[in-house]
Design a protein around this motif. Structure first.
Motif, short mmCIF file in Angstrom:
data_model
loop_
_atom_site.label_atom_id
_atom_site.label_comp_id
_atom_site.label_asym_id
_atom_site.label_seq_id
_atom_site.Cartn_x
_atom_site.Cartn_y
_atom_site.Cartn_z
N LEU A 1 7.01 14.28 37.68
CA LEU A 1 7.56 13.28 36.86
C LEU A 1 8.86 12.97 36.95
CD1 LEU A 1 6.49 11.19 34.66
CD2 LEU A 1 6.36 12.41 32.50
N GLY A 2 9.63 11.29 36.78
CA GLY A 2 10.49 11.19 36.66
C GLY A 2 10.78 9.83 36.53
N GLY A 3 12.03 9.93 36.34
CA GLY A 3 11.95 8.40 35.32
C GLY A 3 13.31 8.75 34.56
N GLN A 4 13.80 7.33 33.89
CA GLN A 4 14.90 7.09 33.30
C GLN A 4 14.66 5.67 32.23
OE1 GLN A 4 18.95 6.31 34.77
NE2 GLN A 4 20.32 7.07 33.00
N ILE A 5 15.18 6.30 31.01
CA ILE A 5 15.14 5.06 30.19
C ILE A 5 16.16 4.82 29.42
CG2 ILE A 5 14.48 5.37 27.17
CD1 ILE A 5 12.09 6.57 27.90
N ALA A 6 17.14 3.42 29.79
CA ALA A 6 18.43 3.05 28.90
C ALA A 6 18.66 3.71 27.94
CB ALA A 6 17.93 1.03 29.21
N GLY A 7 19.80 4.06 28.25
CA GLY A 7 20.31 5.07 27.66
C GLY A 7 20.70 5.97 27.46
N ARG A 8 19.86 7.16 28.02
CA ARG A 8 19.49 8.39 28.31
C ARG A 8 19.46 8.91 30.05
NH1 ARG A 8 16.57 11.07 23.75
NH2 ARG A 8 16.55 9.01 22.36
N ASN A 9 19.22 10.37 29.75
CA ASN A 9 19.14 10.60 30.82
C ASN A 9 18.41 10.87 32.18
OD1 ASN A 9 22.57 12.05 30.17
ND2 ASN A 9 21.56 13.91 29.22
N LEU A 10 18.27 10.81 32.78
CA LEU A 10 17.68 10.80 34.53
C LEU A 10 17.15 12.64 34.28
CD1 LEU A 10 16.20 9.32 36.57
CD2 LEU A 10 17.91 10.84 38.16
N ARG A 11 15.55 12.20 34.56
CA ARG A 11 14.70 13.77 34.20
C ARG A 11 13.50 13.54 35.24
NH1 ARG A 11 15.39 15.91 29.12
NH2 ARG A 11 17.71 15.28 27.76
N LEU A 12 13.52 14.66 35.13
CA LEU A 12 12.81 15.33 36.60
C LEU A 12 11.90 16.66 36.19
CD1 LEU A 12 10.87 14.98 39.76
CD2 LEU A 12 12.93 16.36 39.91
N TYR A 13 10.11 16.00 36.17
CA TYR A 13 9.73 17.35 35.40
C TYR A 13 8.32 17.87 36.37
CZ TYR A 13 11.64 16.67 30.63
OH TYR A 13 12.64 15.71 29.61
N GLN A 14 8.45 19.15 36.10
CA GLN A 14 7.08 19.55 36.56
C GLN A 14 6.01 19.56 35.63
OE1 GLN A 14 7.02 22.34 39.81
NE2 GLN A 14 5.14 22.97 39.75
N ILE A 15 4.45 19.73 35.62
CA ILE A 15 3.80 19.36 34.73
C ILE A 15 2.09 19.94 34.75
CG2 ILE A 15 2.33 18.03 33.06
CD1 ILE A 15 4.27 15.73 33.26
N TYR A 16 2.39 20.88 34.48
CA TYR A 16 1.28 22.45 34.84
C TYR A 16 -0.14 21.84 34.74
CZ TYR A 16 5.17 25.07 36.49
OH TYR A 16 6.13 25.62 36.62
N ALA A 17 -1.08 22.08 35.13
CA ALA A 17 -2.50 21.60 34.34
C ALA A 17 -2.94 22.27 33.04
CB ALA A 17 -3.87 22.61 35.32
N GLU A 18 -2.20 23.32 32.69
CA GLU A 18 -2.12 23.43 30.92
C GLU A 18 -1.15 22.57 29.97
OE1 GLU A 18 -3.22 26.90 33.19
OE2 GLU A 18 -1.43 25.68 33.36
N GLY A 19 -0.78 21.65 30.85
CA GLY A 19 -0.34 20.30 29.91
C GLY A 19 1.31 21.08 29.61
N ASN A 20 1.83 21.88 30.10
CA ASN A 20 3.18 22.35 29.62
C ASN A 20 4.17 22.43 30.88
OD1 ASN A 20 2.34 24.46 31.63
ND2 ASN A 20 3.33 25.81 30.67
N PHE A 21 5.32 21.75 30.54
CA PHE A 21 6.10 21.76 31.58
C PHE A 21 7.39 22.18 31.91
CE2 PHE A 21 6.61 18.43 27.93
CZ PHE A 21 7.69 18.45 28.01
N ILE A 22 8.95 21.78 32.73
CA ILE A 22 9.76 22.87 33.00
C ILE A 22 10.63 21.73 33.80
CG2 ILE A 22 8.95 25.42 33.80
CD1 ILE A 22 9.17 24.79 36.46
N GLU A 23 11.53 21.45 33.15
CA GLU A 23 12.47 20.61 33.68
C GLU A 23 13.73 20.44 34.69
OE1 GLU A 23 15.48 17.05 31.52
OE2 GLU A 23 14.99 19.11 30.70
N ALA A 24 13.86 20.07 35.75
CA ALA A 24 14.66 20.05 37.45
C ALA A 24 16.33 20.29 36.56
CB ALA A 24 14.94 19.11 38.41
N THR A 25 17.12 20.95 36.65
CA THR A 25 18.48 20.89 36.23
C THR A 25 19.40 21.17 37.56
OG1 THR A 25 18.43 23.18 36.83
CG2 THR A 25 17.49 22.74 35.07
N GLN A 26 20.75 20.84 37.41
CA GLN A 26 21.95 20.42 38.74
C GLN A 26 21.62 22.44 39.55
OE1 GLN A 26 26.02 19.81 37.94
NE2 GLN A 26 25.71 18.85 36.24
N ASP A 27 20.97 23.34 38.95
CA ASP A 27 20.81 24.97 39.59
C ASP A 27 19.46 24.30 40.65
OD1 ASP A 27 23.45 25.64 39.12
OD2 ASP A 27 22.01 26.44 37.20
#
Length: 246
Positions: free
Chosen positions: A119-145
């Motif tokens: 899942l990736g995207g941006q809402i105006a006025g907020r940060n651009l984000r990228l997530y990986q979402i698992y089959a259990e519904g939990n997720f982690i977020e991409a970072t500069q590292d």
């Protein structure tokens, strides 16, 4: 199976997915794995999926139905959630809801409840984000590292990403690297196939993006595919041979 790769850079976001789905060697079909929702000037949200096609389509279908349901809390939808973090929560909850319905029967089969999402995207006025979402519904977020995520058949396309992808790579180069990663996967795994779906989004341009369907005769893809193959052959020839008594 499928292969999807998403990269987060200082300039923007690149998301690339193949379209092959196979249920055995004699049943190969093409299905779109990249879904994009947008509001002009307000948000761009993209979702890529891998795994059981029935599960991933059910999740996307449920997300769309909730946006169309006047009785559903629209702050709990893709186009109404106030942040990308909350959008990720919305997707995770949809996955869990599909699992509650379909999970018990799927768990009795060989494949089980298998699905993953980028899942990736941006809402105006907020940060651009990228997530990986698992089959259990939990997720982690991409970072500069760790600026890229993969789902599906990940192993063949990972070496080029590990070697060259970083947060400061220009978005045009990120597109090239993702296409090389995809081509490496296409070369080595027949469960991944053309056409490809590409989305490019530049940071702080909410509601605007570039989308392309890439086929076998696409000139840019052919140039990258052939150029990468030639470069690899030249590179290995330029490395000194191993000194062996033969």
């Amino acid at each position: 199976m499928t292969y999807c790769v998403g990269t987060l850079t200082a300039e923007g976001l690149v998301m690339l997915a193949d379209t092959r789905t196979n249920a055995g060697i004699d049943h190969i079909s093409t299905f779109r794995k990249l879904k994009i929702w947008t509001k002009d000037g307000e948000r761009t949200v993209a979702l890529m999926s891998a795994g059981n096609l029935a599960v991933t389509q059910a999740v996307v279908g449920l997300l769309n139905e909730r946006m169309d349901d006047p009785e559903w809390d629209q702050t709990q939808t893709i186009l109404g959630a106030p942040s990308m973090f909350m959008v990720a929560r919305v997707v995770g909850e949809a996955i869990r809801d599909v699992r509650r319905v379909d999970g018990p029967s799927l768990d009795q089969g060989a494949g089980g409840f298998h699905a993953s999402f980028l899942l990736g995207g941006q809402i105006a006025g907020r940060n651009l984000r990228l997530y990986q979402i698992y089959a259990e519904g939990n997720f982690i977020e991409a970072t500069q590292d760790t600026p890229f995520f993969q789902i599906g058949e990940t192993k063949y396309g990972k070496p080029i990403l590990d070697r060259v992808m970083n947060f400061d790579v220009p978005v045009r180069e990120a597109v090239k690297v993702c296409l090389i990663s995809m081509d490496s996967t296409l070369r080595s795994n027949m469960s991944v196939g053309l056409p490809l779906d590409l989305m490019v989004y530049r940071r702080n341009c909410a509601g605007e993006f570039v989308e392309r369907r890439i086929t076998e005769d696409n000139a840019d893809y052919a140039r990258i595919r052939d150029g990468w193959g030639d470069a690899l052959r030249k590179a290995y020839r330029n490395i000194a041979d191993v000194d062996l008594p033969v």
